[in-house]
Design a protein around this motif. Sequence first.
Motif, mmCIF file in Angstrom:
data_model
loop_
_atom_site.group_PDB
_atom_site.id
_atom_site.type_symbol
_atom_site.label_atom_id
_atom_site.label_comp_id
_atom_site.label_asym_id
_atom_site.label_seq_id
_atom_site.Cartn_x
_atom_site.Cartn_y
_atom_site.Cartn_z
ATOM 1 N N ILE A 42 0.595 -1.663 0.285
ATOM 2 C CA ILE A 42 0.413 0.156 0.366
ATOM 3 C C ILE A 42 0.975 1.593 -0.032
ATOM 4 O O ILE A 42 1.789 1.712 0.651
ATOM 5 C CB ILE A 42 -1.089 -0.270 1.574
ATOM 6 C CG1 ILE A 42 -2.323 -1.306 1.047
ATOM 7 C CG2 ILE A 42 -1.947 0.944 1.334
ATOM 8 C CD1 ILE A 42 -2.630 -1.455 2.353
ATOM 9 N N THR A 46 -1.766 5.972 -0.169
ATOM 10 C CA THR A 46 -2.859 6.084 0.114
ATOM 11 C C THR A 46 -2.874 5.766 1.608
ATOM 12 O O THR A 46 -4.022 5.212 2.454
ATOM 13 C CB THR A 46 -2.713 4.241 -0.462
ATOM 14 O OG1 THR A 46 -3.135 4.569 -1.649
ATOM 15 C CG2 THR A 46 -4.231 4.036 -0.033
ATOM 16 N N THR A 185 -6.174 0.455 -3.088
ATOM 17 C CA THR A 185 -5.092 -1.400 -2.511
ATOM 18 C C THR A 185 -5.639 -2.371 -3.471
ATOM 19 O O THR A 185 -4.981 -3.301 -3.236
ATOM 20 C CB THR A 185 -6.229 -1.145 -0.837
ATOM 21 O OG1 THR A 185 -7.764 -0.657 -1.258
ATOM 22 C CG2 THR A 185 -5.757 0.244 -0.018
#
Length: 194
Positions: A42, A46, A185
């Motif tokens: 990730i 994010t 994601t």
Amino acid sequence: MKRNTPDRKSVRLGKAADWIAGRRVTGAPQPPLAGRGGRGTIMPLTKLAGAAAMLGLGAAAAMHVVWIFTPWPFDDLEDFTRTIAGVSEAEAPSAAATGSVAVALGAATYLVAAQADLAPRLLPGRLTRLGTATVAGVLLLRSGAGLVTSGLAGKSTTFTRWDLALYSPLCLTLGALAAYVAKNTETAGAEQEG
């Protein structure tokens, strides 16, 4: 003669900044190719979006818990219901309804945090991603409906002014952040599987 070489602390800080920005750092440990549960990495942006959404949703949940017991920050229930809910004191939401909203916002906070890898996942990855996307959809729907109904309201009220100035834009922002977390994601997980 002294050479112009950075000290160890400067090098470590520079590598950390490169890692946060998502740039590959040679000679430094790299983030794992898969996060918890085999998900893809990730990216820090994010996580930042997830943290912002988590804080906003968590604050909204906390406010609803407070509102079960008190009309804070207002002095009386009449001002509170007129400003927050756009209804008269007689039509004020019950403590159970306010508590239900607090629980829903708390669940939304958890889902976004777990999807952004900021909290442990207690649900399967697909369910967490679907929950995060649902949170985004609900918030975006609420913001759109609020902007339209309050914007087209024939009579300006305290609620419609606050809805246009704060409530709907906040829902739009939180919804966009949650959507960003769900989408990015998902992309990372798809790259890992493919």
